[in-house]
Scaffold this motif. Structure first.
Motif, mmCIF file in Angstrom:
data_model
loop_
_atom_site.group_PDB
_atom_site.id
_atom_site.type_symbol
_atom_site.label_atom_id
_atom_site.label_comp_id
_atom_site.label_asym_id
_atom_site.label_seq_id
_atom_site.Cartn_x
_atom_site.Cartn_y
_atom_site.Cartn_z
ATOM 1 N N ILE A 289 0.923 -1.211 0.152
ATOM 2 C CA ILE A 289 -0.016 0.083 -0.132
ATOM 3 C C ILE A 289 0.985 1.144 -0.011
ATOM 4 N N THR A 290 1.968 1.045 0.797
ATOM 5 C CA THR A 290 2.929 2.197 0.890
ATOM 6 C C THR A 290 3.356 2.541 -0.666
ATOM 7 N N ASN A 291 3.849 1.427 -1.482
ATOM 8 C CA ASN A 291 4.432 1.768 -2.781
ATOM 9 C C ASN A 291 3.119 2.217 -3.652
ATOM 10 N N ILE A 292 1.906 1.909 -3.609
ATOM 11 C CA ILE A 292 0.557 2.326 -4.367
ATOM 12 C C ILE A 292 0.764 4.100 -3.937
ATOM 13 N N ILE A 293 0.638 4.240 -2.683
ATOM 14 C CA ILE A 293 0.580 5.816 -2.791
ATOM 15 C C ILE A 293 1.970 6.621 -2.912
ATOM 16 N N LYS A 294 3.030 6.227 -2.902
ATOM 17 C CA LYS A 294 4.089 6.777 -3.218
ATOM 18 C C LYS A 294 4.467 6.891 -4.892
ATOM 19 N N HIS A 295 4.156 5.909 -5.419
ATOM 20 C CA HIS A 295 4.511 5.555 -6.924
ATOM 21 C C HIS A 295 3.341 5.470 -7.867
ATOM 22 N N SER A 296 2.400 4.895 -7.579
ATOM 23 C CA SER A 296 1.365 4.536 -8.775
ATOM 24 C C SER A 296 0.597 5.565 -9.378
ATOM 25 N N GLU A 297 0.443 6.843 -8.662
ATOM 26 C CA GLU A 297 -0.453 7.606 -9.220
ATOM 27 C C GLU A 297 -1.822 7.296 -9.505
ATOM 28 N N ALA A 298 -2.273 6.187 -8.647
ATOM 29 C CA ALA A 298 -3.677 5.510 -8.916
ATOM 30 C C ALA A 298 -4.855 6.288 -8.319
ATOM 31 N N LYS A 299 -5.927 5.784 -8.802
ATOM 32 C CA LYS A 299 -7.230 6.639 -8.334
ATOM 33 C C LYS A 299 -7.996 5.550 -7.534
ATOM 34 N N GLN A 300 -7.745 4.342 -7.605
ATOM 35 C CA GLN A 300 -8.471 3.221 -7.075
ATOM 36 C C GLN A 300 -7.607 2.125 -6.687
ATOM 37 N N CYS A 301 -7.775 1.341 -5.738
ATOM 38 C CA CYS A 301 -7.167 0.181 -5.119
ATOM 39 C C CYS A 301 -7.852 -1.019 -4.633
ATOM 40 N N THR A 302 -7.702 -1.961 -5.009
ATOM 41 C CA THR A 302 -8.704 -3.285 -4.567
ATOM 42 C C THR A 302 -7.755 -4.233 -3.892
ATOM 43 N N ILE A 303 -8.448 -4.709 -2.667
ATOM 44 C CA ILE A 303 -7.746 -5.641 -1.984
ATOM 45 C C ILE A 303 -8.790 -6.837 -2.022
ATOM 46 N N THR A 304 -8.289 -7.986 -2.465
ATOM 47 C CA THR A 304 -9.093 -9.018 -2.639
ATOM 48 C C THR A 304 -8.636 -10.290 -1.859
#
Length: 371
Positions: A289-304
């Motif tokens: 999750i830290t990598n997503i916030i820092k590097h991904s520039e994402a608008k949505q994240c899904t945890i399955t």
């Protein structure tokens, strides 16, 4: 003293270049065969330096006015001194890239185009002369420069904001952990220590009046003290344990602050994992999750989360840039090491501009709690 004459944030990058450029311009104008009085030459140089200096200190309409004025001076100097002075347009193109508003950059770029058109009209006889190989590459370079400078400045600003947000999130997490520890100490150990205090006071009063009763109370104090020690050990153990469920809930709050939508898909099955296995998975999810916030520039994240073939799977996917730099930093490597301890695996699928999916896989049979 120098900081009052020249912007502090520009000293290291531009001061030496600016000094060389201005000195060279002064030298070329002074020794030129331009048939005007020496004082007029100095006046042109002073006006050019004044336009540059105003643009150096301001980022609003004053930057635009100074840049347009500088372009006019460049036209005059290019016609009467040498055409290479058109290269000084890069000076104002660089300044335009630091403007606060895009319309200032747009108007300034239009001014650069007019500068070339006027020069070619007067010097070459036609404004379309700016499309010749002699001038066109310089024109394109000066038009691209403010765009590059502006884009880079915006990227640096976003990075600074992200660093500040990450620092705030870290402080928030630390504060929440301190509050949790304080609550645990108050609700458990605090009550036991209060009991020990009361029994100690009672024992002091009974020492002379009823020694047998005092002895009984002392035994209770010893037993209560042992119980307090047991509580301390349990608290320390709990502090080391990280709940996967709590980690996902905390992630939801962090994503909300970062402006990222979180979707959690859970099959609602009760996973019987040891404290060690659950902690390792929770820390791995935190790292992803830290990598997503820092590097991904994402608008949505899904945890399955799901069970398959006697394995527990948890997939963390995003819709970001898919720019997973596995070789940089220790995030992915840390996840690999944690899962290796559990005889688990990590699978990564990164697609440029279509996001990244990180799947953590842990064998269930070897991690079931003994009832």
């Amino acid at each position: 003293m120098l900081k009052k004459i020249y912007p502090t944030d520009q000293i290291e990058k531009y001061l030496l270049i600016d000094l060389i450029a201005v000195i060279f311009l002064i030298y070329r104008v002074v020794i030129s065969e331009w048939a005007i009085h020496f004082t007029v030459k100095l006046l042109f140089i002073a006006l050019f330096v004044a336009c540059y200096y105003i643009g150096l200190w301001h980022r609003d309409w004053r930057l635009l006015i100074s840049s347009l004025g500088g372009c006019l001076l460049i036209v005059a100097l290019s016609m009467y001194v040498d055409s290479w002075i058109l290269l000084y347009g890069f000076v104002f193109a660089n300044l335009l890239g630091r403007a606060y508003q895009k319309w200032i950059i747009s108007v300034g770029m239009a001014g650069i185009i007019v500068m070339f058109m006027v020069f070619c009209w007067i010097n070459e006889g036609s404004p379309i002369g700016m499309f010749t190989p002699k001038y066109f590459p310089i024109l394109i370079g000066q038009l691209v420069t403010p765009i590059v400078i502006y884009t880079r400045a915006k990227a640096n600003l976003l990075k600074e904001k992200l660093d500040v947000a990450n620092a705030q999130l870290e402080r928030y997490i630390q504060e929440e952990e301190r509050n949790r520890i304080a609550r645990d100490l108050h609700d458990t150990l605090g009550q036991t220590l209060t009991m020990i205090k009361l029994k100690s006071e009672l024992t002091l009063r009974l020492l002379e009046k009823n020694p047998d009763k005092a002895k009984h109370e002392l035994n209770d104090i010893v037993n209560t003290s042992r119980f307090a020690l047991k509580q301390v050990r349990e608290l320390v153990t709990d502090m080391k344990f990280v709940s996967l469920e709590n980690e996902i809930e905390l992630s939801s709050e962090i994503f909300q602050q970062a402006g990222i939508e979180l979707i959690v898909n859970n099959n609602d099955s009760k996973l019987l994992l040891t404290n060690v296995a659950e902690t390792m998975l929770a820390l791995s999810v935190r790292e992803a999750i830290t990598n997503i916030i820092k590097h991904s520039e994402a608008k949505q994240c899904t945890i399955t989360q799901y069970e398959q073939d006697e394995h527990y799977h948890i997939q963390v996917s995003d819709d970001g840039n898919g720019n997973l730099m596995e070789g940089h930093g220790y995030g992915i490597q840390s996840i690999r090491e944690r899962l290796a301890m559990l005889q688990g695996e990590i699978h990564i699928a990164a697609h440029p501009n279509h996001g990244t999916a990180i799947t953590l896989k842990v064998p269930l049979m070897r991690n079931r709690k003994v009832k």
